[in-house]
Motif scaffolding. Sequence first.
Motif, PDB file in Angstrom:
ATOM      1  N   ARG A 172      73.435   9.150  22.960  1.00 45.94           N
ATOM      2  CA  ARG A 172      73.402   7.708  23.156  1.00 45.94           C
ATOM      3  C   ARG A 172      73.427   7.434  24.652  1.00 45.94           C
ATOM      4  NH1 ARG A 172      77.140   8.371  19.384  1.00 45.94           N
ATOM      5  NH2 ARG A 172      78.789   8.171  20.921  1.00 45.94           N
ATOM      6  N   ALA A 190      73.588   7.780  16.067  1.00 41.19           N
ATOM      7  CA  ALA A 190      73.441   6.336  16.284  1.00 41.19           C
ATOM      8  C   ALA A 190      74.712   5.581  15.883  1.00 41.19           C
ATOM      9  CB  ALA A 190      72.226   5.816  15.503  1.00 41.19           C
ATOM     10  N   ARG A 191      75.360   6.012  14.795  1.00 39.95           N
ATOM     11  CA  ARG A 191      76.570   5.368  14.294  1.00 39.95           C
ATOM     12  C   ARG A 191      77.800   5.686  15.126  1.00 39.95           C
ATOM     13  NH1 ARG A 191      75.516   7.115   8.875  1.00 39.95           N
ATOM     14  NH2 ARG A 191      76.890   8.821   9.430  1.00 39.95           N
ATOM     15  N   GLU A 228      62.672   3.741  16.635  1.00 40.62           N
ATOM     16  CA  GLU A 228      63.523   2.724  16.007  1.00 40.62           C
ATOM     17  C   GLU A 228      64.877   2.551  16.688  1.00 40.62           C
ATOM     18  OE1 GLU A 228      63.798   3.949  11.931  1.00 40.62           O
ATOM     19  OE2 GLU A 228      61.625   3.778  11.684  1.00 40.62           O
ATOM     20  N   HIS A 229      65.353   3.561  17.419  1.00 48.13           N
ATOM     21  CA  HIS A 229      66.685   3.515  18.034  1.00 48.13           C
ATOM     22  C   HIS A 229      66.581   3.537  19.563  1.00 48.13           C
ATOM     23  CE1 HIS A 229      67.930   5.035  14.003  1.00 48.13           C
ATOM     24  NE2 HIS A 229      68.953   4.253  14.226  1.00 48.13           N
ATOM     25  N   ASP A 254      68.621   2.835  21.676  1.00 48.34           N
ATOM     26  CA  ASP A 254      69.873   3.198  22.324  1.00 48.34           C
ATOM     27  C   ASP A 254      70.042   4.717  22.441  1.00 48.34           C
ATOM     28  OD1 ASP A 254      69.806   2.912  19.508  1.00 48.34           O
ATOM     29  OD2 ASP A 254      71.980   3.187  19.425  1.00 48.34           O
ATOM     30  N   GLN A 272      71.207   9.414  12.409  1.00 50.08           N
ATOM     31  CA  GLN A 272      72.175   8.356  12.099  1.00 50.08           C
ATOM     32  C   GLN A 272      73.598   8.733  12.493  1.00 50.08           C
ATOM     33  OE1 GLN A 272      71.317   7.345   8.049  1.00 50.08           O
ATOM     34  NE2 GLN A 272      69.833   5.768   8.624  1.00 50.08           N
TER      35      GLN A 272
END
Lengths: 275, 275
Positions: free
Chosen positions: A181, A45-46, A73-74, A76, A42
């Motif tokens: 990312r 991701a954030r 789930e991500h 990106d 996270q």
Amino acid sequence: MRVAFLGPVGTYGEQAALQLIALEGWGDAVLVPQLGIRAVVQALARGDCDAAVVPVENSVEGGVTACLDALWEHPDLAVVRALVLPVRHALVGSGSLEGISEVLSHPQALAQCSQWLAEHLPRALQLPTSSTADAARMVAGSRFRGAIASRQAAVEHGLQVLAYPVNDVPGNCTRFLLLRRGPRAHEGPLASLAFSLHSNQPGALLEALGCFARRGLNMSRIESRPSKREMGEYIFFVDLELPQAAGVLEGALEELGPLCEHLALFGAYPITNQP
Amino acid sequence: MRVAFLGPVGTYGEQAALQLIALEGWGDAVLVPQLGIRAVVQALARGDCDAAVVPVENSVEGGVTACLDALWEHPDLAVVRALVLPVRHALVGSGSLEGISEVLSHPQALAQCSQWLAEHLPRALQLPTSSTADAARMVAGSRFRGAIASRQAAVEHGLQVLAYPVNDVPGNCTRFLLLRRGPRAHEGPLASLAFSLHSNQPGALLEALGCFARRGLNMSRIESRPSKREMGEYIFFVDLELPQAAGVLEGALEELGPLCEHLALFGAYPITNQP
């Protein structure tokens, strides 16, 4: 460059992060410890961090399946590099081996050394800690307490190595991934991908794997896991060894796509085996 | 009947053992707690116990891969039954939710509840224990300490359930196997087997899986793991759904055998899903 890893400082996760940063040539990287795999992913991701290091196979500190789920789930996030780190535990402390009556470590690390402990310290009490690094910190200065941790952790906390190696299986390794990312590369020595199939019938997986075999792509890993969405639905996680030639993976994915409910490439990337 | 399980008393492992004993109809069974999966399997292999209950997938208390390795190493042991147990954690204690400033549990269980804890007890200190049952025992009588454990553990230690469920993923399940000494059955709803291939070439695994697909045998699980003997050698662990008709598995194994360096059937057995 801010790099998130599974903390605290002094764990195998930190060792992996330092080596992956060196391999990338990031001179100015700052390590940002996180509590739990989910928090590591996270943070990336954030946008709080620019990269993340996560264990993906046979980790001491646990949470390995959480990493595959996070990649699923991500979309990106991309895998940009892998590192295989030998995990060799030491018994570290401030006293002597004979004086140890309490051994502290992460329960997983204690379990990986259970035979050695039964033979050499059969009467010592085993006490759980949150990580191997925490254990090393907590035994500093005590004559009767020892920790199962890395030799690196002994250096960081001014401890002596009382016995090494103490893990029961000599070839104990953990694989770590470096995540960033951005777009997922299609070319590199190794590719990781995941898919779920339209049909759960016999032969459906065989048809899917044929897309790789017909192109001479060897699978160095395959793992099925129940999807959390529906009973009887499985997600397959596959690692493929890619040839130098361009476009081979694209061809396989094009053929595989129509057979899949979902198909995700996590990236193609170099892998380094630390001796 | 002496049944070894991953202790201590009050863990999910004990719950699974009690239910498997009921399914077998053993009225006189005695539960024998063990420290670590390896100890559970050895208690059975040595003859100290008559049966053993081990987690084989997604366990809270860890050590899951150790179970597959043990079956691969002990050809005299057979899987006779499987149970899928929902793992739903509770926050248990002697005080009120508002007063909790320390949460104790096995690190894996704390990790499985990390989102819930971040939302509801963001300031509480998280303290590791060897098992969820140990955590429950240690918070009894304290107003400011809570444990992540099963509701069963709350009953055993006279604690109150302060919140339930507290695990982040609702469908959290663990699969347990009941092992015994003796021959491995060839008929039953589900079969578990493992093999390593002569060749690590592209298509070798495909050829092996064809032995199952041509007979209409669906794989409900496939997992590859590096063999500890040699780099690049993999062991494949496969679960097959078997039809009522006799002899189908034997035919598949006969065809598969010549492709394999090693091939081991762990047993064919019934599986029960606990709702």
